[in-house]
Scaffold this motif. Sequence first.
Motif, PDB file in Angstrom:
ATOM      1  N   PHE A 198       0.830  -1.192   0.000  1.00 16.79           N
ATOM      2  CA  PHE A 198       0.000   0.000   0.000  1.00 16.79           C
ATOM      3  C   PHE A 198       0.873   1.254   0.000  1.00 16.79           C
ATOM      4  O   PHE A 198       1.953   1.284   0.595  1.00 16.79           O
ATOM      5  CB  PHE A 198      -0.883   0.052   1.258  1.00 16.79           C
ATOM      6  CG  PHE A 198      -2.014  -0.921   1.268  1.00 16.79           C
ATOM      7  CD1 PHE A 198      -3.229  -0.613   0.671  1.00 16.79           C
ATOM      8  CD2 PHE A 198      -1.876  -2.157   1.893  1.00 16.79           C
ATOM      9  CE1 PHE A 198      -4.280  -1.519   0.688  1.00 16.79           C
ATOM     10  CE2 PHE A 198      -2.917  -3.063   1.925  1.00 16.79           C
ATOM     11  CZ  PHE A 198      -4.120  -2.740   1.310  1.00 16.79           C
ATOM     12  N   ASP A 199       0.383   2.298  -0.659  1.00 13.52           N
ATOM     13  CA  ASP A 199       0.911   3.647  -0.518  1.00 13.52           C
ATOM     14  C   ASP A 199      -0.124   4.460   0.242  1.00 13.52           C
ATOM     15  O   ASP A 199      -1.314   4.433  -0.096  1.00 13.52           O
ATOM     16  CB  ASP A 199       1.145   4.311  -1.885  1.00 13.52           C
ATOM     17  CG  ASP A 199       2.332   3.715  -2.627  1.00 13.52           C
ATOM     18  OD1 ASP A 199       3.396   3.574  -2.007  1.00 13.52           O
ATOM     19  OD2 ASP A 199       2.180   3.384  -3.816  1.00 13.52           O
TER      20      ASP A 199
ATOM     21  N   VAL B  32      -3.698   0.846  -3.147  1.00 11.80           N
ATOM     22  CA  VAL B  32      -2.904  -0.364  -3.392  1.00 11.80           C
ATOM     23  C   VAL B  32      -1.889  -0.072  -4.484  1.00 11.80           C
ATOM     24  O   VAL B  32      -2.233   0.458  -5.543  1.00 11.80           O
ATOM     25  CB  VAL B  32      -3.807  -1.531  -3.818  1.00 11.80           C
ATOM     26  CG1 VAL B  32      -2.959  -2.747  -4.179  1.00 11.80           C
ATOM     27  CG2 VAL B  32      -4.776  -1.881  -2.710  1.00 11.80           C
ATOM     28  N   ARG B  33      -0.621  -0.406  -4.221  1.00  7.44           N
ATOM     29  CA  ARG B  33       0.404  -0.293  -5.263  1.00  7.44           C
ATOM     30  C   ARG B  33       0.522  -1.613  -6.024  1.00  7.44           C
ATOM     31  O   ARG B  33       0.530  -1.644  -7.240  1.00  7.44           O
ATOM     32  CB  ARG B  33       1.754   0.087  -4.673  1.00  7.44           C
ATOM     33  CG  ARG B  33       2.795   0.444  -5.745  1.00  7.44           C
ATOM     34  CD  ARG B  33       4.222   0.361  -5.226  1.00  7.44           C
ATOM     35  NE  ARG B  33       4.384   0.963  -3.916  1.00  7.44           N
ATOM     36  CZ  ARG B  33       5.480   0.777  -3.180  1.00  7.44           C
ATOM     37  NH1 ARG B  33       6.467   0.005  -3.609  1.00  7.44           N
ATOM     38  NH2 ARG B  33       5.579   1.342  -1.992  1.00  7.44           N
ATOM     39  N   GLU B  34       0.670  -2.706  -5.290  1.00  8.46           N
ATOM     40  CA  GLU B  34       0.733  -4.040  -5.881  1.00  8.46           C
ATOM     41  C   GLU B  34       0.037  -5.014  -4.943  1.00  8.46           C
ATOM     42  O   GLU B  34       0.062  -4.818  -3.720  1.00  8.46           O
ATOM     43  CB  GLU B  34       2.179  -4.495  -6.096  1.00  8.46           C
ATOM     44  CG  GLU B  34       2.973  -3.684  -7.099  1.00  8.46           C
ATOM     45  CD  GLU B  34       4.363  -4.257  -7.282  1.00  8.46           C
ATOM     46  OE1 GLU B  34       4.476  -5.324  -7.910  1.00  8.46           O
ATOM     47  OE2 GLU B  34       5.320  -3.636  -6.783  1.00  8.46           O
TER      48      GLU B  34
ATOM     49  N   LEU C  68       0.291  10.479  -5.889  1.00  9.46           N
ATOM     50  CA  LEU C  68      -0.440   9.347  -5.343  1.00  9.46           C
ATOM     51  C   LEU C  68      -1.904   9.464  -5.743  1.00  9.46           C
ATOM     52  O   LEU C  68      -2.524  10.496  -5.560  1.00  9.46           O
ATOM     53  CB  LEU C  68      -0.317   9.339  -3.821  1.00  9.46           C
ATOM     54  CG  LEU C  68      -1.036   8.227  -3.069  1.00  9.46           C
ATOM     55  CD1 LEU C  68      -0.400   6.878  -3.397  1.00  9.46           C
ATOM     56  CD2 LEU C  68      -0.985   8.469  -1.570  1.00  9.46           C
ATOM     57  N   GLY C  69      -2.477   8.399  -6.289  1.00 10.62           N
ATOM     58  CA  GLY C  69      -3.880   8.416  -6.655  1.00 10.62           C
ATOM     59  C   GLY C  69      -4.109   9.114  -7.980  1.00 10.62           C
ATOM     60  O   GLY C  69      -3.436   8.858  -8.967  1.00 10.62           O
TER      61      GLY C  69
ATOM     62  N   ALA D 209       2.690  -4.521   3.448  1.00  7.18           N
ATOM     63  CA  ALA D 209       3.759  -3.513   3.475  1.00  7.18           C
ATOM     64  C   ALA D 209       3.145  -2.150   3.161  1.00  7.18           C
ATOM     65  O   ALA D 209       2.331  -2.023   2.253  1.00  7.18           O
ATOM     66  CB  ALA D 209       4.846  -3.855   2.455  1.00  7.18           C
ATOM     67  N   VAL D 210       3.558  -1.133   3.927  1.00  6.96           N
ATOM     68  CA  VAL D 210       2.986   0.212   3.781  1.00  6.96           C
ATOM     69  C   VAL D 210       4.109   1.225   3.605  1.00  6.96           C
ATOM     70  O   VAL D 210       5.051   1.269   4.409  1.00  6.96           O
ATOM     71  CB  VAL D 210       2.135   0.592   5.013  1.00  6.96           C
ATOM     72  CG1 VAL D 210       1.548   1.999   4.840  1.00  6.96           C
ATOM     73  CG2 VAL D 210       1.029  -0.429   5.251  1.00  6.96           C
TER      74      VAL D 210
END
Length: 216
Positions: free
Chosen positions: A45-46, A60-62, A111-112, A140-141
């Motif tokens: 996550f970012d 969510v990034r991946e 972001l976003g 993971a954040v």
Amino acid sequence: MGTPRPSGHGSGDGPSVPAATVAALQDCAEHGAARLTDTHYAILFDVEVTGDGQVDKARVRESMIGDREIVSCMEDALHGMSLPGVVTPLRSSGTVYGGGGSVSPEGRTPLGHPAAAAAVVAVNLVPIVLVAAGVTIVVAVTVHVAEEAAEAIRRWPKKVEEKCQPPFQECLENPWQPKRNRETYGNYKDCGGCLAECRNKDGIWPEERCPRHWQY
């Protein structure tokens, strides 16, 4: 996607996700793990924070998880969490955003959606390992501090000093406690301690410990 190497929640390897948020993420895993078909998953996550450390965006990034309900639940758990432990060291380090601080390439990516402010620094939190119904999920954040928040933090020391210095100087000039306080705090004010508390509270002077002259 490569699985992040978990270092364990609260292991001291870096800033951590608050315990209440970890509990909420665990609930997400427990409510959806039975629908998953593998035993190991990872999701990255970012999140973006404001100047006071509040998360106002989570994306969510991946993800290895294809279950939208679990992913959405985790996004909700991360949104709105408080991370003062990320922002406070940046405030006090004197190396904020381009002044020697750690800046990652990801931290310069919006972001976003395109209207989101460009983030200028990124901090990885300690990965979280969730176990539910025989399924292990590593979360993971990465925390991104946006340009607007960074500017607010840049202004923080001067703004706070302007609030704290006048009562501090007054304390030094009039260091005796009023009679009502002497049993609790002793005969003299702890001017240095009150200054430190004022700085830590964004410019709010501790009037009870170190009363100003008009409060006698």
